[in-house]
Write a protein that holds these residues in place. Structure first.
Motif, PDB file in Angstrom:
ATOM      1  N   HIS A  14       0.784  -1.228   0.000  1.00 40.27           N
ATOM      2  CA  HIS A  14       0.000   0.000   0.000  1.00 40.27           C
ATOM      3  C   HIS A  14       0.820   1.285   0.000  1.00 40.27           C
ATOM      4  O   HIS A  14       0.337   2.332   0.421  1.00 40.27           O
ATOM      5  N   ILE A  29       1.914   6.631   1.437  1.00 35.95           N
ATOM      6  CA  ILE A  29       0.955   5.529   1.529  1.00 35.95           C
ATOM      7  C   ILE A  29      -0.331   5.930   0.816  1.00 35.95           C
ATOM      8  O   ILE A  29      -0.660   7.104   0.723  1.00 35.95           O
ATOM      9  N   ALA A  33      -4.799   2.899   2.307  1.00 39.33           N
ATOM     10  CA  ALA A  33      -4.048   2.566   3.525  1.00 39.33           C
ATOM     11  C   ALA A  33      -4.347   3.544   4.653  1.00 39.33           C
ATOM     12  O   ALA A  33      -4.555   3.134   5.800  1.00 39.33           O
ATOM     13  N   SER A  68       1.812   0.655  12.076  1.00 31.44           N
ATOM     14  CA  SER A  68       2.032  -0.088  10.840  1.00 31.44           C
ATOM     15  C   SER A  68       3.417   0.238  10.299  1.00 31.44           C
ATOM     16  O   SER A  68       3.903   1.355  10.445  1.00 31.44           O
TER      17      SER A  68
END
Length: 129
Positions: A14, A29, A33, A68
């Motif tokens: 992503h 991103i 995402a 993340s």
């Protein structure tokens, strides 16, 4: 439906990739995402001049929901970092393809080969459906 830019390439993790020079790409991103993450509260990016490898973690994105990893889509060297994200990480939510960009990488080796494994917009759209 998440916005995609037809002139960008995308990774399965992503990230979007925009060519900004002969051997340089800008990374961020995708809108998809950032929607999945929710409100972004902190972005940790690699140091300038750091050497990065494709598909390896190079930073983190912290949201109210989770943390993340940010992955490098290419091999190369970090040549620019979006310093605005230090004070305003929410730019990734409000403007993922413009003001919310994260880093620029000077690609090592053959640029065409480095970008060949990335997805075109339509391929990425199918990936996220």
């Amino acid at each position: 439906m998440s916005e995609l830019r037809n002139d960008f390439l995308y990774s399965e993790e992503h990230e979007w990739v925009q060519t900004v020079g002969e051997d340089t790409v800008r990374i961020g991103i995708t809108e998809f995402a950032q929607h999945q993450l929710g409100d972004i509260v902190f972005v940790e990016l690699p140091d300038l001049e750091a050497s990065v490898k494709a598909e390896e973690g190079i930073g983190t994105i912290e949201s109210v929901k989770t943390v993340s990893d940010l992955f490098s889509p290419v091999n190369g060297t970090i040549v620019a970092i979006n310093e605005a994200l230090q004070d305003s990480p929410e730019l990734v939510n409000s403007s993922p393809y413009e003001e919310g960009w994260m880093i620029e990488i000077r690609i090592d080796g053959d640029v065409t080969a480095a970008l060949s494994s990335l997805l075109k917009a339509e391929e990425y759209r199918k990936h996220i459906e």
